[in-house]
Scaffold this motif. Structure first.
Motif, PDB file in Angstrom:
ATOM      1  N   GLY A   1      -4.920   5.762   2.027  1.00 51.31           N
ATOM      2  CA  GLY A   1      -3.934   4.698   1.958  1.00 51.31           C
ATOM      3  C   GLY A   1      -2.539   5.107   2.368  1.00 51.31           C
ATOM      4  N   SER A   2      -2.327   6.363   2.754  1.00 48.26           N
ATOM      5  CA  SER A   2      -1.015   6.853   3.154  1.00 48.26           C
ATOM      6  C   SER A   2      -1.008   7.157   4.645  1.00 48.26           C
ATOM      7  CB  SER A   2      -0.654   8.118   2.363  1.00 48.26           C
ATOM      8  OG  SER A   2      -1.460   9.205   2.774  1.00 48.26           O
ATOM      9  N   PRO A   3       0.183   7.238   5.264  1.00 45.19           N
ATOM     10  CA  PRO A   3       0.226   7.556   6.695  1.00 45.19           C
ATOM     11  C   PRO A   3      -0.260   8.960   7.009  1.00 45.19           C
ATOM     12  CG  PRO A   3       2.445   7.526   5.755  1.00 45.19           C
ATOM     13  CD  PRO A   3       1.528   6.969   4.720  1.00 45.19           C
ATOM     14  N   TRP A   4      -0.275   9.854   6.023  1.00 41.18           N
ATOM     15  CA  TRP A   4      -0.700  11.235   6.278  1.00 41.18           C
ATOM     16  C   TRP A   4      -2.158  11.315   6.705  1.00 41.18           C
ATOM     17  CZ3 TRP A   4       2.593  14.881   7.158  1.00 41.18           C
ATOM     18  CH2 TRP A   4       3.860  14.834   6.577  1.00 41.18           C
ATOM     19  N   ILE A   5      -2.989  10.455   6.158  1.00 41.45           N
ATOM     20  CA  ILE A   5      -4.404  10.504   6.546  1.00 41.45           C
ATOM     21  C   ILE A   5      -4.577  10.093   8.012  1.00 41.45           C
ATOM     22  CG2 ILE A   5      -4.933   8.137   5.821  1.00 41.45           C
ATOM     23  CD1 ILE A   5      -7.640   9.167   4.840  1.00 41.45           C
ATOM     24  N   LEU A   6      -3.701   9.198   8.511  1.00 36.88           N
ATOM     25  CA  LEU A   6      -3.742   8.843   9.916  1.00 36.88           C
ATOM     26  C   LEU A   6      -3.212   9.977  10.790  1.00 36.88           C
ATOM     27  CD1 LEU A   6      -2.569   5.107   9.996  1.00 36.88           C
ATOM     28  CD2 LEU A   6      -4.848   6.001  10.397  1.00 36.88           C
ATOM     29  N   ILE A   7      -2.124  10.603  10.350  1.00 34.84           N
ATOM     30  CA  ILE A   7      -1.524  11.701  11.130  1.00 34.84           C
ATOM     31  C   ILE A   7      -2.506  12.847  11.276  1.00 34.84           C
ATOM     32  CG2 ILE A   7       0.295  13.444  11.114  1.00 34.84           C
ATOM     33  CD1 ILE A   7       2.113  11.336   9.791  1.00 34.84           C
ATOM     34  N   PHE A   8      -3.161  13.241  10.176  1.00 35.31           N
ATOM     35  CA  PHE A   8      -4.149  14.323  10.242  1.00 35.31           C
ATOM     36  C   PHE A   8      -5.427  13.867  10.942  1.00 35.31           C
ATOM     37  CE2 PHE A   8      -1.942  16.006   6.266  1.00 35.31           C
ATOM     38  CZ  PHE A   8      -1.197  16.911   7.004  1.00 35.31           C
ATOM     39  N   GLY A   9      -5.744  12.579  10.849  1.00 30.86           N
ATOM     40  CA  GLY A   9      -6.938  12.076  11.512  1.00 30.86           C
ATOM     41  C   GLY A   9      -6.797  12.024  13.017  1.00 30.86           C
ATOM     42  N   TYR A  10      -5.582  11.791  13.516  1.00 26.67           N
ATOM     43  CA  TYR A  10      -5.354  11.749  14.957  1.00 26.67           C
ATOM     44  C   TYR A  10      -5.270  13.142  15.580  1.00 26.67           C
ATOM     45  CZ  TYR A  10      -4.283   6.792  14.384  1.00 26.67           C
ATOM     46  OH  TYR A  10      -4.369   5.457  14.100  1.00 26.67           O
ATOM     47  N   MET A  11      -5.116  14.170  14.755  1.00 21.42           N
ATOM     48  CA  MET A  11      -4.951  15.514  15.293  1.00 21.42           C
ATOM     49  C   MET A  11      -6.136  15.964  16.142  1.00 21.42           C
ATOM     50  SD  MET A  11      -4.032  19.045  13.268  1.00 21.42           S
ATOM     51  CE  MET A  11      -2.776  18.169  12.333  1.00 21.42           C
TER      52      MET A  11
ATOM     53  N   LEU B   1      -9.775   1.387   9.164  1.00 22.35           N
ATOM     54  CA  LEU B   1     -10.723   1.985   8.235  1.00 22.35           C
ATOM     55  C   LEU B   1     -10.049   2.901   7.213  1.00 22.35           C
ATOM     56  CD1 LEU B   1     -13.642   2.904  10.678  1.00 22.35           C
ATOM     57  CD2 LEU B   1     -13.604   1.046   9.005  1.00 22.35           C
ATOM     58  N   LEU B   2      -9.006   3.614   7.618  1.00 23.02           N
ATOM     59  CA  LEU B   2      -8.422   4.631   6.748  1.00 23.02           C
ATOM     60  C   LEU B   2      -7.315   4.093   5.844  1.00 23.02           C
ATOM     61  CD1 LEU B   2      -8.241   7.657   9.220  1.00 23.02           C
ATOM     62  CD2 LEU B   2      -9.980   7.169   7.506  1.00 23.02           C
ATOM     63  N   VAL B   3      -6.501   3.151   6.334  1.00 22.75           N
ATOM     64  CA  VAL B   3      -5.395   2.655   5.509  1.00 22.75           C
ATOM     65  C   VAL B   3      -5.462   1.147   5.299  1.00 22.75           C
ATOM     66  CG1 VAL B   3      -3.835   4.553   6.067  1.00 22.75           C
ATOM     67  CG2 VAL B   3      -3.896   2.550   7.548  1.00 22.75           C
ATOM     68  N   GLY B   4      -5.901   0.401   6.329  1.00 25.62           N
ATOM     69  CA  GLY B   4      -6.028  -1.051   6.175  1.00 25.62           C
ATOM     70  C   GLY B   4      -4.729  -1.714   5.770  1.00 25.62           C
ATOM     71  N   GLY B   5      -4.790  -2.547   4.754  1.00 26.09           N
ATOM     72  CA  GLY B   5      -3.616  -3.271   4.291  1.00 26.09           C
ATOM     73  C   GLY B   5      -2.644  -2.438   3.491  1.00 26.09           C
ATOM     74  N   HIS B   6      -3.019  -1.205   3.109  1.00 26.80           N
ATOM     75  CA  HIS B   6      -2.103  -0.351   2.353  1.00 26.80           C
ATOM     76  C   HIS B   6      -0.937   0.129   3.215  1.00 26.80           C
ATOM     77  CE1 HIS B   6      -4.719  -0.137  -1.157  1.00 26.80           C
ATOM     78  NE2 HIS B   6      -5.743   0.072  -0.340  1.00 26.80           N
ATOM     79  N   PHE B   7      -1.176   0.280   4.512  1.00 24.70           N
ATOM     80  CA  PHE B   7      -0.136   0.741   5.432  1.00 24.70           C
ATOM     81  C   PHE B   7      -0.379   0.062   6.776  1.00 24.70           C
ATOM     82  CE2 PHE B   7       2.175   3.813   8.082  1.00 24.70           C
ATOM     83  CZ  PHE B   7       3.306   4.010   7.323  1.00 24.70           C
ATOM     84  N   PRO B   8      -0.116  -1.249   6.868  1.00 16.61           N
ATOM     85  CA  PRO B   8      -0.452  -1.998   8.087  1.00 16.61           C
ATOM     86  C   PRO B   8       0.387  -1.556   9.285  1.00 16.61           C
ATOM     87  CG  PRO B   8       0.840  -3.356   6.595  1.00 16.61           C
ATOM     88  CD  PRO B   8       0.505  -2.108   5.845  1.00 16.61           C
ATOM     89  N   THR B   9      -0.278  -1.236  10.368  1.00 17.29           N
ATOM     90  CA  THR B   9       0.388  -0.846  11.597  1.00 17.29           C
ATOM     91  C   THR B   9       0.446  -2.040  12.551  1.00 17.29           C
ATOM     92  OG1 THR B   9      -1.681  -0.089  12.609  1.00 17.29           O
ATOM     93  CG2 THR B   9      -0.423   1.521  11.343  1.00 17.29           C
ATOM     94  N   LEU B  10       1.024  -1.804  13.730  1.00 22.94           N
ATOM     95  CA  LEU B  10       1.165  -2.882  14.701  1.00 22.94           C
ATOM     96  C   LEU B  10      -0.183  -3.410  15.159  1.00 22.94           C
ATOM     97  CD1 LEU B  10       3.493  -4.352  16.083  1.00 22.94           C
ATOM     98  CD2 LEU B  10       3.349  -2.716  17.962  1.00 22.94           C
ATOM     99  N   GLN B  11      -1.146  -2.523  15.328  1.00 22.52           N
ATOM    100  CA  GLN B  11      -2.470  -2.959  15.766  1.00 22.52           C
ATOM    101  C   GLN B  11      -3.170  -3.782  14.685  1.00 22.52           C
ATOM    102  OE1 GLN B  11      -3.964  -2.659  18.716  1.00 22.52           O
ATOM    103  NE2 GLN B  11      -2.115  -1.758  19.565  1.00 22.52           N
ATOM    104  N   ILE B  12      -2.985  -3.424  13.431  1.00 22.16           N
ATOM    105  CA  ILE B  12      -3.583  -4.209  12.342  1.00 22.16           C
ATOM    106  C   ILE B  12      -2.954  -5.601  12.289  1.00 22.16           C
ATOM    107  CG2 ILE B  12      -3.828  -4.350   9.838  1.00 22.16           C
ATOM    108  CD1 ILE B  12      -4.105  -1.371   9.745  1.00 22.16           C
ATOM    109  N   PHE B  13      -1.637  -5.674  12.484  1.00 21.27           N
ATOM    110  CA  PHE B  13      -0.969  -6.970  12.502  1.00 21.27           C
ATOM    111  C   PHE B  13      -1.447  -7.810  13.676  1.00 21.27           C
ATOM    112  CE2 PHE B  13       3.230  -9.395  12.876  1.00 21.27           C
ATOM    113  CZ  PHE B  13       2.810 -10.345  11.954  1.00 21.27           C
ATOM    114  N   MET B  14      -1.726  -7.154  14.828  1.00 18.62           N
ATOM    115  CA  MET B  14      -2.305  -7.877  15.956  1.00 18.62           C
ATOM    116  C   MET B  14      -3.664  -8.463  15.588  1.00 18.62           C
ATOM    117  SD  MET B  14      -1.523  -5.650  19.377  1.00 18.62           S
ATOM    118  CE  MET B  14       0.151  -5.221  19.860  1.00 18.62           C
TER     119      MET B  14
END
Length: 263
Positions: free
Chosen positions: A131-141, A211-224
């Motif tokens: 639910g935090s941006p860190w999981i996305l940052i480490f997931g994109y690595m 899948l990793l953050v969803g509505g907890h940390f909505p990004t531009l693509q999720i808003f799209m």
């Protein structure tokens, strides 16, 4: 010779206009009053832009996307780029295994990797990042590793690294100084390509973010995705904003990297 050069520039300009045409059409749709059955809209209005700007989810999604994008740029290069340089300069026999390792994430379905990340960072191993941006940052690595590996390796193959190290050591320079002052500036173009593609990946991904953050940390693509079933005009405004953010952020990354390399 000059005629051929001018003709080449004309073809490049035509190709650039052809690639920008869909973006321009999306922009026109975002400010159109009505657009059906005609080449150009019947009228223009900024009402759709004003409506999307009043939505608090819009600015929040842009902020979240920039946090993930620049966060990935601050973490990924400092881990991936040194590994590429060390493998090429010191362990060439192991470099082929690194080449296979960096493309492995693209051989595994994204849903499998996302579920694995959820299990790792859900607290089972003492780390909670869901639910935090860190999981996305480490997931994109791991996804961004090939984006650095391919262009940087192409630059490194054109260098005589062994001779550079031997010459530098004769002058009393350390290996770290040689890498920083000689090798790294020589792979600047590959590094810039990797940075730009890394940022584009982080800000344009939907599967991992959903899948990793969803509505907890909505990004531009999720808003799209939220607006996808609603107003087409608002979605066009959002897509136009997405392209503007990509262009501005990419220009900043290229400018900062170029200034750093020149310094």
């Amino acid at each position: 010779m000059h005629e051929r050069s001018a003709r080449d520039w004309i073809w490049v300009g035509l190709l650039g206009c052809l690639q920008l045409l869909p973006i321009f059409a999306i922009f026109l749709n975002s400010v159109a009053v009505d657009w059906a059955g005609t080449i150009l809209p019947d009228g223009y209005t900024l009402a759709h832009v004003q409506n999307i700007l009043k939505d608090p989810r819009f600015l929040q999604s842009i902020q979240n996307s920039l946090i993930v994008g620049f966060g990935s740029l601050l973490v990924t290069p400092f881990i991936v780029v040194p590994a590429i340089l060390v493998a090429h300069c010191y362990f060439p026999t192991l470099d082929k295994y690194l080449a296979a390792l960096v493309i492995l994430p693209y051989a595994v379905p994204g849903i499998v990797l996302a579920l694995g990340l959820l299990r790792i960072y859900s607290g089972n191993y003492g780390i909670v990042l869901n639910g935090s941006p860190w999981i996305l940052i480490f997931g994109y690595m791991p996804l961004a590793a090939p984006l650095y590996y391919v262009p940087i390796k192409n630059n490194l193959r054109a260098l005589r690294v062994t001779e550079l190290f031997e010459a530098g050591r004769l002058l009393g320079a350390s290996d770290a100084l040689i890498l920083w002052r000689v090798v790294l500036p020589c792979v600047r173009q590959g590094l810039i390509i990797g940075l730009v593609m890394n940022f584009t990946l982080a800000i344009s991904d939907f599967v991992y973010a959903n899948l990793l953050v969803g509505g907890h940390f909505p990004t531009l693509q999720i808003f799209m995705g939220v607006l996808n079933g609603g107003s087409g005009r608002k979605l066009s405004v959002l897509i136009t904003t997405y392209f503007v953010v990509i262009f501005v952020a990419t220009a900043i990354v290229v400018w900062v990297t170029s200034r750093r390399s020149e310094a």
